[in-house]
Every structure is written in structure tokens, then in C-alpha cells.
Design an enzyme around this catalytic site. Structure first.
Site, PDB file in Angstrom:
ATOM      1  N   ASN A   9       0.889  -1.151   0.000  1.00  0.00           N
ATOM      2  CA  ASN A   9       0.000   0.000   0.000  1.00  0.00           C
ATOM      3  C   ASN A   9       0.934   1.209   0.000  1.00  0.00           C
ATOM      4  O   ASN A   9       1.784   1.335   0.883  1.00  0.00           O
ATOM      5  CB  ASN A   9      -0.838  -0.104   1.286  1.00  0.00           C
ATOM      6  CG  ASN A   9      -1.366   1.207   1.789  1.00  0.00           C
ATOM      7  OD1 ASN A   9      -1.541   2.159   1.044  1.00  0.00           O
ATOM      8  ND2 ASN A   9      -1.635   1.253   3.098  1.00  0.00           N
ATOM      9  N   LYS A  11       0.183   4.222   0.510  1.00  0.00           N
ATOM     10  CA  LYS A  11      -0.309   5.266   1.434  1.00  0.00           C
ATOM     11  C   LYS A  11      -0.358   6.619   0.729  1.00  0.00           C
ATOM     12  O   LYS A  11      -0.663   6.671  -0.452  1.00  0.00           O
ATOM     13  CB  LYS A  11       0.562   5.317   2.700  1.00  0.00           C
ATOM     14  CG  LYS A  11       0.694   3.954   3.360  1.00  0.00           C
ATOM     15  CD  LYS A  11       1.275   4.027   4.751  1.00  0.00           C
ATOM     16  CE  LYS A  11       1.420   2.620   5.301  1.00  0.00           C
ATOM     17  NZ  LYS A  11       1.838   2.575   6.698  1.00  0.00           N
ATOM     18  N   HIS A  97      -7.566  -0.270   6.836  1.00  0.00           N
ATOM     19  CA  HIS A  97      -6.165  -0.123   7.246  1.00  0.00           C
ATOM     20  C   HIS A  97      -6.113   0.624   8.580  1.00  0.00           C
ATOM     21  O   HIS A  97      -6.953   1.497   8.849  1.00  0.00           O
ATOM     22  CB  HIS A  97      -5.374   0.639   6.175  1.00  0.00           C
ATOM     23  CG  HIS A  97      -3.917   0.726   6.511  1.00  0.00           C
ATOM     24  ND1 HIS A  97      -3.410   1.726   7.308  1.00  0.00           N
ATOM     25  CD2 HIS A  97      -2.882  -0.091   6.224  1.00  0.00           C
ATOM     26  CE1 HIS A  97      -2.108   1.525   7.467  1.00  0.00           C
ATOM     27  NE2 HIS A  97      -1.761   0.431   6.825  1.00  0.00           N
ATOM     28  N   GLU A  99      -4.538   3.048   9.658  1.00  0.00           N
ATOM     29  CA  GLU A  99      -4.592   4.517   9.612  1.00  0.00           C
ATOM     30  C   GLU A  99      -6.024   5.002   9.353  1.00  0.00           C
ATOM     31  O   GLU A  99      -6.427   6.058   9.835  1.00  0.00           O
ATOM     32  CB  GLU A  99      -3.601   5.042   8.564  1.00  0.00           C
ATOM     33  CG  GLU A  99      -2.169   4.881   9.070  1.00  0.00           C
ATOM     34  CD  GLU A  99      -1.146   4.508   8.013  1.00  0.00           C
ATOM     35  OE1 GLU A  99      -1.384   4.751   6.822  1.00  0.00           O
ATOM     36  OE2 GLU A  99      -0.100   3.940   8.397  1.00  0.00           O
ATOM     37  N   GLU A 169      -2.254  -6.724  10.657  1.00  0.00           N
ATOM     38  CA  GLU A 169      -1.250  -5.680  10.831  1.00  0.00           C
ATOM     39  C   GLU A 169      -1.387  -5.099  12.234  1.00  0.00           C
ATOM     40  O   GLU A 169      -2.197  -4.189  12.458  1.00  0.00           O
ATOM     41  CB  GLU A 169      -1.449  -4.575   9.793  1.00  0.00           C
ATOM     42  CG  GLU A 169      -1.397  -5.072   8.360  1.00  0.00           C
ATOM     43  CD  GLU A 169      -1.149  -3.928   7.395  1.00  0.00           C
ATOM     44  OE1 GLU A 169      -0.023  -3.830   6.889  1.00  0.00           O
ATOM     45  OE2 GLU A 169      -2.052  -3.136   7.176  1.00  0.00           O
ATOM     46  N   GLY A 175       4.661   1.347  10.534  1.00  0.00           N
ATOM     47  CA  GLY A 175       5.209   2.683  10.312  1.00  0.00           C
ATOM     48  C   GLY A 175       6.544   2.946  10.985  1.00  0.00           C
ATOM     49  O   GLY A 175       7.126   2.063  11.609  1.00  0.00           O
ATOM     50  N   SER A 215       6.010  -3.256   9.515  1.00  0.00           N
ATOM     51  CA  SER A 215       7.485  -3.247   9.554  1.00  0.00           C
ATOM     52  C   SER A 215       8.115  -4.507   8.963  1.00  0.00           C
ATOM     53  O   SER A 215       9.145  -4.968   9.456  1.00  0.00           O
ATOM     54  CB  SER A 215       7.991  -3.009  10.978  1.00  0.00           C
ATOM     55  OG  SER A 215       7.671  -1.704  11.404  1.00  0.00           O
TER      56      SER A 215
HETATM   57  P1  PGA Z   1       5.187  -0.511   7.176  1.00  0.00           P
HETATM   58  O1  PGA Z   1       3.645  -0.329   6.766  1.00  0.00           O
HETATM   59  O2  PGA Z   1       5.683  -1.757   6.483  1.00  0.00           O
HETATM   60  O3  PGA Z   1       5.856   0.732   6.661  1.00  0.00           O
HETATM   61  O4  PGA Z   1       5.251  -0.642   8.653  1.00  0.00           O
HETATM   62  C1  PGA Z   1       2.796  -1.428   6.753  1.00  0.00           C
HETATM   63  C2  PGA Z   1       1.391  -1.019   6.425  1.00  0.00           C
HETATM   64  O5  PGA Z   1       0.911   0.015   6.905  1.00  0.00           O
HETATM   65  O6  PGA Z   1       0.706  -1.750   5.687  1.00  0.00           O
END
Ligand code: PGA
Length: 259
Positions: A9, A11, A97, A99, A169, A175, A215
Site C-alpha cells: 500500500n 499510502k 487499514h 490509519e 497488521e 510505520g 514493519s
Molecule cells: P510498514 O507499513 O511496512 O511501513 O510498517 C505497513 C502497512 O501500513 O501496511
């Protein structure tokens, strides 16, 4: 041999030009991978989707949207209709997601409406779930995951199983400030998710792909991909350079195939 899923994704990163450069490169670099065994998908910004859907071969890289309204049309300023996304021939609808849930306040009840709308329009619904640090601290992670699944898929018929993917997740793992889940922890939660999917949909619910995200990086991807209940990796930052993502994917595939 199970199918492996690799996706990202993007973002709110990359403009149209950068997205197209990225997708074109990733498509070229990964063109030889057998798509009947390795599924690849990228979920760019809304503004890049039109160009991406015109230029990218979705037999190689499936495209998805990061969010969708559950209504087809109406007085919903700032929202995107499933019909508008369907016009672009997108295949995947990412819903819930972390967020969206935690920055924008989206609820499990909304997820249920969105999952049903996405499925009724023929999209693959990719429902993202995960517990917060606080919920983990209280020892209620399994309850949270089960609640997100049970409400998110409430009233969804098992006939839709082929069009459902789940991404686990953990919010605390996502993040720049995230710390990745250990492989042991990820396996434990993926197992909880798999059992809950069987409870919701019956035995066939176990076939729903469950991807790990949060991550994922070249230092942990090989340990995560071999976990029995992990079907794929949903990668953020470590995927946004096409060359690095290609290397991560190939290493994971090699590790998986050599185990
Ligand atoms: P990240 O993001 O791998 O940068 O931690 C994962 C996600 O939000 O799907």
C-alpha cells in the site's frame, strides 16, 4: 504448495509520475515470476489509479484502492464510489487499514458495509485488522481480532470466500515508530485469525489468504514467510523502492521453497 502473496500500500506517498515509474520498474523486474504461485499487488494513491490501470498489466501486478465508500452515489463529499473504482478495472479493495481506523475513526460497522459493497461489485475485499499497543497490554488482542473479523464479515456468505483476503497488521508494528512482530507472535495471531475465519465461514474459511503486515523488512521477511499460517507479506516502507522490493520478494520465495 500454497500460493504466496506480496503487496504494498503506497499510502499518501508518490505522485502520478513516481507511481508510474515505480510500477513500471516493478512489473519489469518481476515479470518472470509465475503468477499462479506468486500473487503481486500494489495499492497506489487515488490520483495515480487511472494512469496505472491504463498502463500496468494486471495479470502481473494487480491494482487496488486504499478505501471506498459503501454507497454507489449520493451526497458523500470527499468519498469514492465503488462504481468509480470499477470503471478503472481495479481488482482489490483495501478496507480498514489501521490509519483509516485510528486516524480517521472508521469503525467495524463501516467495515462490514464496505466489505459487503466491495464484494457485491466483484472486488477482492482485503480487510485489514490488528490490535493496538494498549489492547495488547491488556491481553485482549485475540478478542479484538475476533471482533474485527466477526463484525467485518457479519452476514457475508461463504460463497465469497474466493474474493476475501485478510491482512493482520498489529497497529504497534506499523510505520516509522513500529516494531515488527516476532515470528512467534505473528504465527500465534495468524492462527487465531485462521480459526476465527473457519468459525465464521465454515472449514473453507481456512482457505482465505492471511497476509502479515507491519514493519516487514529484509531482516524479517524470510522468517515471516515460512510461518505455517502466513500466506504473504503486506509491505509498506520496505516495498517502495522497486529494486529493493524485488530482492525482498525473491529472497522470501527462495527461503520458502528451500524449507
Ligand atoms: P510498514 O507499513 O511496512 O511501513 O510498517 C505497513 C502497512 O501500513 O501496511
Amino acid at each position: 504448495m500454497k500460493k504466496l502473496y506480496f503487496g504494498s500500500n503506497l499510502k499518501m506517498y508518490k505522485n502520478v509520475h513516481d507511481t508510474m515509474e515505480y510500477l513500471t520498474k516493478l512489473q519489469e523486474l518481476t515479470a518472470d515470476l509465475d503468477r499462479s504461485r506468486y500473487e503481486m499487488f500494489i495499492i497506489p494513491s487515488f490520483t495515480s489509479l487511472y494512469c496505472a490501470s491504463e498502463k500496468i498489466d494486471q495479470n502481473l501486478i494487480r491494482l487496488g484502492a486504499q478505501n471506498m465508500c459503501w454507497e454507489d452515489q449520493g451526497q458523500f463529499t470527499g468519498e469514492i464510489s465503488p462504481l468509480m473504482l470499477k470503471e478503472l478495472n481495479l481488482q482489490i479493495m483495501e478496507l480498514g487499514h489501521s490509519e483509516r481506523r485510528h486516524v480517521f475513526g472508521e469503525t467495524d460497522q463501516w467495515m462490514n458495509l464496505k466489505v459487503k459493497a466491495a464484494l457485491s461489485h466483484g472486488f477482492t475485499a482485503l480487510l485489514c485488522i490488528g490490535e493496538t499497543d494498549e489492547q495488547k497490554e491488556y491481553g485482549i488482542s485475540d478478542e479484538v481480532l475476533r471482533t474485527q473479523l466477526k463484525i467485518g464479515f457479519y452476514g457475508v456468505s461463504p460463497e465469497n470466500i474466493g474474493n476475501i483476503w485478510v491482512a493482520y497488521e498489529p497497529v504497534w508494528a506499523i510505520g516509522v515508530n513500529g516494531k515488527p512482530a516476532t515470528p512467534e507472535y505473528a504465527q500465534e495471531k495468524h492462527h487465531v485469525i485462521r480459526e476465527c475465519l473457519a468459525e465464521i465461514f465454515g472449514e473453507k474459511g481456512r482457505e482465505i489468504p492471511v497476509l502479515y503486515g507491519g514493519s516487514v523488512n529484509p531482516g524479517n521477511s524470510n522468517q515471516l514467510i515460512v510461518l505455517p499460517d502466513v500466506d504473504g507479506l503486506f509491505v509498506g516502507r520496505a516495498a517502495w523502492d522497486a529494486e529493493k522490493f524485488n530482492v525482498l520478494i525473491r529472497d522470501a520465495i527462495e527461503t520458502y521453497n528451500n524449507q
